[in-house]
Design a protein around this motif. Structure first.
Motif, PDB file in Angstrom:
ATOM      1  N   HIS A  11       0.880  -1.177   0.000  1.00  0.00           N
ATOM      2  CA  HIS A  11       0.000   0.000   0.000  1.00  0.00           C
ATOM      3  C   HIS A  11       0.913   1.221   0.000  1.00  0.00           C
ATOM      4  CE1 HIS A  11      -2.805   3.113   1.096  1.00  0.00           C
ATOM      5  NE2 HIS A  11      -3.815   2.260   1.052  1.00  0.00           N
ATOM      6  N   SER A  18      -4.047   5.154   4.356  1.00  0.00           N
ATOM      7  CA  SER A  18      -4.778   3.879   4.406  1.00  0.00           C
ATOM      8  C   SER A  18      -5.627   3.768   5.669  1.00  0.00           C
ATOM      9  CB  SER A  18      -3.793   2.716   4.368  1.00  0.00           C
ATOM     10  OG  SER A  18      -4.463   1.505   4.663  1.00  0.00           O
ATOM     11  N   ASN A  21      -6.268  -1.287   4.922  1.00  0.00           N
ATOM     12  CA  ASN A  21      -5.039  -2.094   4.924  1.00  0.00           C
ATOM     13  C   ASN A  21      -4.228  -1.901   6.196  1.00  0.00           C
ATOM     14  OD1 ASN A  21      -4.402  -3.687   2.257  1.00  0.00           O
ATOM     15  ND2 ASN A  21      -5.598  -1.874   1.721  1.00  0.00           N
ATOM     16  N   VAL A  69      -7.049  -3.089  -4.191  1.00  0.00           N
ATOM     17  CA  VAL A  69      -7.234  -3.247  -5.636  1.00  0.00           C
ATOM     18  C   VAL A  69      -7.159  -1.860  -6.271  1.00  0.00           C
ATOM     19  CG1 VAL A  69      -8.857  -3.932  -7.456  1.00  0.00           C
ATOM     20  CG2 VAL A  69      -8.638  -5.319  -5.378  1.00  0.00           C
ATOM     21  N   THR A 109      -8.340  -5.493  -0.725  1.00  0.00           N
ATOM     22  CA  THR A 109      -9.415  -4.596  -0.295  1.00  0.00           C
ATOM     23  C   THR A 109      -9.890  -3.860  -1.539  1.00  0.00           C
ATOM     24  OG1 THR A 109      -7.927  -2.723   0.178  1.00  0.00           O
ATOM     25  CG2 THR A 109      -8.294  -4.311   1.953  1.00  0.00           C
ATOM     26  N   TYR A 117     -18.573  -7.267  -8.261  1.00  0.00           N
ATOM     27  CA  TYR A 117     -17.569  -8.225  -8.741  1.00  0.00           C
ATOM     28  C   TYR A 117     -18.226  -9.573  -9.025  1.00  0.00           C
ATOM     29  CZ  TYR A 117     -13.643  -5.117  -7.874  1.00  0.00           C
ATOM     30  OH  TYR A 117     -12.747  -4.082  -7.941  1.00  0.00           O
TER      31      TYR A 117
HETATM   32  C1  LIG Z   1      -5.606   4.436  -7.984  1.00  0.00           C
HETATM   33  C2  LIG Z   1      -6.783   3.732  -7.395  1.00  0.00           C
HETATM   34  C3  LIG Z   1      -7.424   2.766  -8.140  1.00  0.00           C
HETATM   35  C4  LIG Z   1      -8.512   2.066  -7.596  1.00  0.00           C
HETATM   36  N1  LIG Z   1      -9.100   1.090  -8.355  1.00  0.00           N
HETATM   37  C5  LIG Z   1     -10.082   0.337  -7.807  1.00  0.00           C
HETATM   38  C6  LIG Z   1     -10.635  -0.758  -8.547  1.00  0.00           C
HETATM   39  O1  LIG Z   1     -10.242  -1.069  -9.676  1.00  0.00           O
HETATM   40  N2  LIG Z   1     -11.620  -1.480  -7.957  1.00  0.00           N
HETATM   41  C7  LIG Z   1     -12.085  -1.210  -6.681  1.00  0.00           C
HETATM   42  O2  LIG Z   1     -12.977  -1.924  -6.214  1.00  0.00           O
HETATM   43  N3  LIG Z   1     -11.557  -0.182  -5.965  1.00  0.00           N
HETATM   44  C8  LIG Z   1     -10.569   0.580  -6.488  1.00  0.00           C
HETATM   45  N4  LIG Z   1     -10.002   1.589  -5.750  1.00  0.00           N
HETATM   46  C9  LIG Z   1     -10.417   1.780  -4.348  1.00  0.00           C
HETATM   47  C10 LIG Z   1      -9.414   1.107  -3.405  1.00  0.00           C
HETATM   48  O3  LIG Z   1      -9.361  -0.274  -3.640  1.00  0.00           O
HETATM   49  C11 LIG Z   1      -9.784   1.384  -1.943  1.00  0.00           C
HETATM   50  O4  LIG Z   1      -9.684   2.766  -1.745  1.00  0.00           O
HETATM   51  C12 LIG Z   1      -8.839   0.661  -0.990  1.00  0.00           C
HETATM   52  O5  LIG Z   1      -8.993  -0.739  -1.099  1.00  0.00           O
HETATM   53  C13 LIG Z   1      -9.115   1.074   0.454  1.00  0.00           C
HETATM   54  O6  LIG Z   1      -8.095   0.573   1.289  1.00  0.00           O
HETATM   55  P1  LIG Z   1      -7.195   1.557   2.179  1.00  0.00           P
HETATM   56  O7  LIG Z   1      -8.106   2.215   3.196  1.00  0.00           O
HETATM   57  O8  LIG Z   1      -6.187   0.656   2.844  1.00  0.00           O
HETATM   58  O9  LIG Z   1      -6.541   2.556   1.260  1.00  0.00           O
HETATM   59  C14 LIG Z   1      -8.945   2.348  -6.280  1.00  0.00           C
HETATM   60  C15 LIG Z   1      -8.296   3.330  -5.543  1.00  0.00           C
HETATM   61  C16 LIG Z   1      -7.243   4.037  -6.084  1.00  0.00           C
HETATM   62  C17 LIG Z   1      -6.544   5.089  -5.251  1.00  0.00           C
END
Ligand SMILES: Cc1cc2nc3c(=O)[nH]c(=O)nc-3n(C[C@H](O)[C@H](O)[C@H](O)COP(=O)(O)O)c2cc1C
Length: 175
Positions: A11, A18, A21, A69, A109, A117
């Motif tokens: 991450h 985050s 994660n 993801v 995540t 999905y």
């Molecule tokens: C560059 C980027 C691309 C992302 N692409 C997807 C995606 O393809 N599919 C999805 O379900 N979420 C997508 N997200 C959302 C992230 O998966 C989500 O914000 C993350 O899992 C949250 O975890 P965190 O709190 O540890 O950051 C994306 C986020 C970012 C910043």
């Protein structure tokens, strides 16, 4: 004997931006027999210490790739890690096979809900399908593929739901 579990977290801002994660990684780190490596923190210049990574892998019975993801794939450092650490003559090919028998689990995540999905959902593919390149990679280097752990709808989870996911995660990676 309990498993030696190595969790590699990819991450880009685990201890900052985050939420999910970070909670998962901290729950993992608090679990006996589990070692967590924050890969972006270890390599802020994106120069992976391949020997250090391979040494960590050798000590593990199970390896977990944990990541959010991003664009139906992983953050870029995981792909780079695969390209460099799963080296010819170490992970595969002549003199390779060093990961054979070690289990590989993905822990992902996703911002989207799980119903998106599905074949019928707007993404048109399951998370299992998103992870197919990693599953084939595991097979190629002789690592048994463990059912992935997934947390969906990350933007809408309550603190209590995040805490529950973290507890479930700590169990799943050591089960
Ligand atoms: C560059 C980027 C691309 C992302 N692409 C997807 C995606 O393809 N599919 C999805 O379900 N979420 C997508 N997200 C959302 C992230 O998966 C989500 O914000 C993350 O899992 C949250 O975890 P965190 O709190 O540890 O950051 C994306 C986020 C970012 C910043």
């Amino acid at each position: 004997m309990s498993k030696n579990v190595l969790v590699l977290v990819f991450h880009p801002d685990l201890e900052g931006a985050s939420r999910i994660n970070r909670a998962l990684a901290h729950a993992a780190a608090d679990t006996p027999g589990v070692t967590v490596r924050d890969e972006y923190a270890l390599y802020p210049d994106l120069r992976i210490d391949v020997t250090a990574e391979q040494d960590a892998l050798i000590r593990a019975d199970r390896v977990v790739w944990q990541f959010p993801v991003y664009w139906y794939s992983s953050p870029a450092l995981l792909k780079q890690w695969e390209d460099e650490v799963l080296a010819l003559g170490w992970a595969y090919g002549e003199g390779g096979g060093r990961l054979e028998g070690k289990e590989l689990m993905c822990a992902v995540t996703a911002g989207s809900t799980s119903d998106r999905y599905t074949a019928e959902g707007d993404h048109g593919h399951t998370m299992g399908e998103v992870l197919v390149p990693m599953e084939i990679t595991a097979k190629y280097v002789g690592m048994p593929w463990i059912k992935p752990f997934a947390v969906y709808d990350t933007f809408n989870l309550t603190d209590e739901q995040v805490a529950r996911a973290a507890r479930d995660y700590a169990q799943a990676i050591t089960a």
